[in-house]
Design a protein around this motif. Sequence first.
Motif, mmCIF file in Angstrom:
data_model
loop_
_atom_site.group_PDB
_atom_site.id
_atom_site.type_symbol
_atom_site.label_atom_id
_atom_site.label_comp_id
_atom_site.label_asym_id
_atom_site.label_seq_id
_atom_site.Cartn_x
_atom_site.Cartn_y
_atom_site.Cartn_z
ATOM 1 N N LEU A 1 0.927 -1.037 -0.089
ATOM 2 C CA LEU A 1 0.083 -0.223 -0.165
ATOM 3 C C LEU A 1 0.822 1.232 -0.018
ATOM 4 O O LEU A 1 1.803 1.401 0.668
ATOM 5 N N PRO A 2 0.702 2.120 -1.061
ATOM 6 C CA PRO A 2 1.688 3.017 -1.343
ATOM 7 C C PRO A 2 1.874 4.063 -0.077
ATOM 8 O O PRO A 2 2.737 4.920 0.187
ATOM 9 N N ALA A 3 0.635 4.355 0.724
ATOM 10 C CA ALA A 3 0.675 5.446 1.693
ATOM 11 C C ALA A 3 1.169 4.674 2.955
ATOM 12 O O ALA A 3 1.311 5.570 3.945
ATOM 13 N N LEU A 4 1.650 3.630 3.010
ATOM 14 C CA LEU A 4 1.884 3.447 4.495
ATOM 15 C C LEU A 4 3.294 2.926 4.177
ATOM 16 O O LEU A 4 3.836 2.405 3.205
ATOM 17 N N THR A 5 4.091 3.028 5.132
ATOM 18 C CA THR A 5 5.697 2.799 5.482
ATOM 19 C C THR A 5 5.776 1.141 5.418
ATOM 20 O O THR A 5 4.611 0.594 5.584
ATOM 21 N N GLU B 1 4.420 -0.345 8.523
ATOM 22 C CA GLU B 1 2.773 -0.465 8.430
ATOM 23 C C GLU B 1 2.276 -1.388 7.436
ATOM 24 O O GLU B 1 1.032 -2.058 7.656
ATOM 25 N N ASN B 2 2.997 -1.590 6.151
ATOM 26 C CA ASN B 2 2.444 -2.604 5.347
ATOM 27 C C ASN B 2 2.279 -4.039 6.044
ATOM 28 O O ASN B 2 1.486 -4.925 5.802
#
Lengths: 368, 240
Positions: B104-108, B111-112
């Motif tokens: 997921l591009p908005a998560l570090t 977080e992924n």
Amino acid sequence: MNLFTLAISNLRRRPGRSLVVSASVGLALASSLSLVTLADSVGRNAGESADERGADMLVMSRNATDVFSSLISQDAGARLVSLEGIATASGELIMFAPIDRDRQNLITGWPADSFFWRDMPLVSGRVPRPGERAMVLGEGTAETLHTKVGDRFTIFDETFTVVGVAGYRSAINRSMIFVLLPDLQEIAFRQGQVTMFDLQLKPDAAPDAVKVAVERAGAFTAAPTDQMLARDRNIQVMRAVSRSVSLIAMVMGSLSVLNTLMMAVQERTREVGVMMAIGWSRWRTMSSIVFEGLLIGVGGCLFGVPMSFLIAIIFEHLPNVEGILTFRPTLTVLIPTLGASIAICAIGSFYPAWRAASMSPADALRRV
Amino acid sequence: MTQGVSDSKGGAPLLRLSGVNRVFDDGRITALRDINLSIEPGDCAAVLGKSGSGKSTLIHVMGGCDSITSGEILWRGEAVRDQKTWRRLRATEIGIIFQEFLLLPALTAIENVEMALLANGVPAAKQRRRSTELLDQVGLAHRMHHLPGALSGGERQRVAIARSIANDPTLLLADEPTGNLDSVNASLIVDLLLEIQRARGTALVMVTHDESLAERCPRRIVIRDGSIVGDGPTPGATGP
């Protein structure tokens, strides 16, 4: 991580997109809010104008459907003031009348001894003296007509001198022309008649008891200012029209919010596919997206409410609106509108989330 | 026991595909044709085939990411028929790795990985501890707070691998995990996958079209035009 921090991360790390989506929601909200406020102002302004002048209660003809169709004998004033709890009863004749420059204006006539003259907030000049053909202009009318104390004006082709300008706050009073009752009765051929009586009650008077006493005393109907105007047929029609306008505004705003949210969620169908591919339940996947939609809704509210106030300020200064209506968003307008906006954001994100979460992960992942 | 499927019946394979067909476009395209395949616990298999032969569809079907048109899929001897059960299996028993990483591009990075643990409702503090350990294991301890956009292809795939093993799966499905990587990174990723397979006893099914990488798996499954045309030991396998 939980659903809330996930939503915050998603919004924070896409600042441009989050800002644009929130701004779109905010704009839709601001336009709806402004129109709903306008609708609300129509009825509120009428009540405020009577309140501002210091009347506690209005007495009109029982059979009148609106303020302009009410006619009462001026002599009834003595009967009213003799009733328990009533301090003063001031007759008032009110009508639209032709004035200079092919205009129609709201004119009201008060007896020279009316408490209205005594309490009038003059910004310049004075009140008319008995026997002189003189008028006081509401400040809005004076500004619109570029008129000042000393100028002359005609009403029903009779010339009046402007002797004062009144600085009322309510839009209707600001756009009114005030003359002495006998002058207006004479030029409008309404000798001995008034439209209504404005009552001031004694401090210890019970309004309900006064109302009963007044309605027993003749073919009258009495009510506090706001309630009386609520029954006014003209105001009812205006309210119905403005409510219809605000309903349309709400529907249009809702569609705009729904469209914005649906597009924003739909472009993330692939991400929904990833969530499901790593084992997220449908409920959890949808919750995370709806949560994000709610946060966008809150952001839209933070943007839309100040924007609606700004629109209101601009509206109040438009040449054709100034002095006729005031735009004051109230809590009774704000709370349901904001609640509806946030609910619409939840629905707007729920539907595409539900659709995406109903696909197989492979189908969702194939979406670009 | 995973809800929706029962424990392995005596001697039942981990995953069994029986007479599985998958067609698209109202039957105009047949992606899988009468697939019969068993994966045993601890298996290590490479799926080989040309582009468009049905390798990715096979992996998707094995992980329940795609539905089947006919046939049956059994997990530990029990038929899996509904998406709800598949989702539970993917959250607990099956890890999937994609060629495009699909982070997921908005998560570090961390977080992924946490996303996979959140699927099981793991508390936040435990998510963080476990994700940190996993990223350390795949050699990304120093990059865990970077967004995927700031990571190289090899690093992204390592994050995807860490995510796929976060819930200790018994089956790891990898759909061309090296397809978007250069040969050096590809080799390192395969090393990592084989190490995980060996150390954890996880069954690994890896799609590849690279013969040299496939040779490192003891079992090779060859697929052509949607049908399995070969399934047996890899001659001269070098690993695990």
